[in-house]
Design an enzyme around this catalytic site. Structure first.
Site, PDB file in Angstrom:
ATOM      1  N   SER A   1      41.142  46.264  44.421  1.00 21.95           N
ATOM      2  CA  SER A   1      40.047  44.899  44.511  1.00 21.95           C
ATOM      3  C   SER A   1      40.279  44.638  46.072  1.00 21.95           C
ATOM      4  CB  SER A   1      40.524  43.914  43.670  1.00 21.95           C
ATOM      5  OG  SER A   1      39.850  42.942  43.932  1.00 21.95           O
TER       6      SER A   1
ATOM      7  N   TYR B   1      47.277  38.440  40.048  1.00 21.21           N
ATOM      8  CA  TYR B   1      46.107  39.495  40.107  1.00 21.21           C
ATOM      9  C   TYR B   1      46.188  40.084  41.679  1.00 21.21           C
ATOM     10  CZ  TYR B   1      41.587  41.842  39.876  1.00 21.21           C
ATOM     11  OH  TYR B   1      40.781  42.893  39.907  1.00 21.21           O
TER      12      TYR B   1
END
Length: 241
Positions: free
Chosen positions: A136, A149
């Site tokens: 990401s 995350y």
């Protein structure tokens, strides 16, 4: 891509579904793994070229069973796409972040890709296949309260080039870091699109197209790299006015 067998984790919905559908449309045999059975059955009902198997990517026994089935049914595995993840980027503030919550995200988003890759190695070595990990842009950028995350995705970028060093030249390993990819089909605002240099928010097919390329022989000289697919937004200079 024709006649290749590709395993896609987290393949039942979102970006994973887009990956499975694009690969299948290019005549690959796609095995989608997910814990969401309903979404998996809906996927194969929509596209019968895709096989679905319910499995938890953190379970060595469940993933081993899937790989054993792939070997028995197809006799080969040409590619692995590690897409499965706990996708919600936000966690509790650090002072109240539970270690259990941290460990769960790390287990699914970072440890599982290593586990699945490890279990796929015998078949991938035989086919001289390829691994693509889905990270990401949050590996390089953060908002408050996204520690778990962000750490998991940053670790996945590093894991990718480490695996490329360990597994080459037989197996290539690369990473794709998507930015804002709309998989909700909800109407977005004009400003959502306009803030991207491309003038639009991304779609699952934008990520899937990069993965299709990286899995193919056209990318045979590419390994250990991280490719950002974000409409240019992480290269845009932003100052508050």
């Amino acid at each position: 891509m024709i006649n290749n067998v590709i395993l896609v984790t987290g393949g039942a919905k979102g970006i994973g579904r887009g990956i499975c559908e694009l690969l299948a449309s290019n005549e690959a045999t796609v095995v989608a793994v997910d814990i969401d059975e309903d979404a998996g059955f809906e996927l194969v009902a929509h596209d019968p070229r895709i096989r679905f198997r319910r499995a938890d990517v953190t379970s060595e026994s469940e993933i081993s069973a899937v790989i054993t089935e792939i070997q028995a049914q197809f006799g080969r595995l040409d590619g692995l796409v590690n897409n499965a993840a706990i996708a919600t980027p936000y966690n509790a503030p650090v002072e109240s972040l539970e270690l259990h919550d941290w460990n769960q995200i790390i287990a699914v988003n970072l440890t599982a890709p290593l586990l699945v890759a490890k279990l796929c190695l015998p078949l991938l070595k035989e086919s001289k296949g390829s691994i693509v990990n889905i990270s990401s842009t949050r590996a390089a950028q953060s908002e408050p309260n996204t520690e778990a995350y962000s750490a998991s995705k940053g670790g996945l970028v590093s894991l990718s080039h480490a695996l490329a060093a360990s597994l080459g030249p037989d197996i290539r390993v690369n990473c794709v870091s998507p930015g804002w990819i709309d998989t909700s089909n909800e109407e977005l605002r004009a400003v959502d699109h306009a803030q991207h240099l491309t003038g639009r928010v991304g779609q699952a097919n934008d990520v899937a197209s990069m993965i299709k390329y990286l899995l193919s022989t056209d990318a045979s000289f590419i390994t250990g790299q991280n490719f950002t697919v974000d409409g240019g937004i992480t290269k845009k200079m932003i100052y508050a006015e």
